[in-house]
Design an enzyme around this catalytic site. Sequence first.
Site, mmCIF file in Angstrom:
data_model
loop_
_atom_site.group_PDB
_atom_site.id
_atom_site.type_symbol
_atom_site.label_atom_id
_atom_site.label_comp_id
_atom_site.label_asym_id
_atom_site.label_seq_id
_atom_site.Cartn_x
_atom_site.Cartn_y
_atom_site.Cartn_z
ATOM 1 C CB SER A 142 26.362 42.990 29.673
ATOM 2 O OG SER A 142 26.971 44.172 29.192
ATOM 3 C CE1 TYR A 155 31.032 41.698 32.306
ATOM 4 C CE2 TYR A 155 30.319 43.042 30.447
ATOM 5 C CZ TYR A 155 30.127 42.594 31.744
ATOM 6 O OH TYR A 155 29.054 43.051 32.478
#
Length: 250
Positions: A142, A155
């Site tokens: 990501s 995350y």
Amino acid sequence: MSLPQTPNQRLDGKRALVTGASQGIGLAAACALAQAGAAVTLVARSQDKLDTVVSALQGAGLAAQALALDVNDQAVIERHLSHQTFDILVNNAGTNRPKPLGEVSADDYTAVMELNVRASYFLTQAVVATMPAGGSVINISSQMGHVGAANRSLYCASKAAIEGMTRAMAVELGPHGIRVNSVCPTFIETPMTQPYFAEPDFRESVIAKIPLGRLGQIEDIMGPVVFLASPAAGLVTGSALMVDGGWTAH
Ligand code: NAP
């Protein structure tokens, strides 16, 4: 003179394993690899959802099969995969529990780190044991592996771990002819992010941070995945391919 030829991006004769392939980014990755000629094994927990996707792929004349399992279950992985060989592995199954730092529980930590980091780590260990030279491991990371954001401490930690693991495995597996790279998307519209974008303010704040001025769609990751899997990326390893509309260029 003989002109240099662009290495092709066909994957005929290759076998690919894609996790989290029943929807979202994993579904797009599986379709992209199958459309490029690979025989794709699609992994997710839900047999029903996988069967629907595999039927559609087979109906389009593409080579696909379903493998319903939980990537967190290492014993099951070893049982199913020890006798199979793959040229391409896409570690895509992942999750997010966005919360302020003070509200993140031990259960959140375990759920996110186990799926995003531990499962990818040990699946890669199992698959590269028999992966031939010329193989490619693609970790769906990501932009959050490279930048920080509110409510995303967990995350971001998991995706930064993926980035470190990508680089280290690239160094270790390079002598075996196996390349390891990550794809780093910005916000992509998928079932995972659907609830976030139900809030118009959040949607607008995200778009405002993307120089190209739009959210990502699952099609945006298809070219990058095929590129990294193919001979066209023959000297690309240990890299993070940003698919972020320019978010991290700020
Ligand atoms: P998604 O829509 O939630 O899809 C997740 C997929 O993973 C589903 O196929 C799900 O199927 C499967 N899965 C979940 N847990 C699993 C498990 N334990 N074992 C096997 N399969 C499992 O997610 P997405 O938005 O496409 O995201 C996919 C990846 O891209 C994630 O790693 C995510 O962090 C990353 N990413 C997403 C975005 C975004 O904006 N969407 C941006 C950057 C990076 P089952 O539930 O049936 O198992």
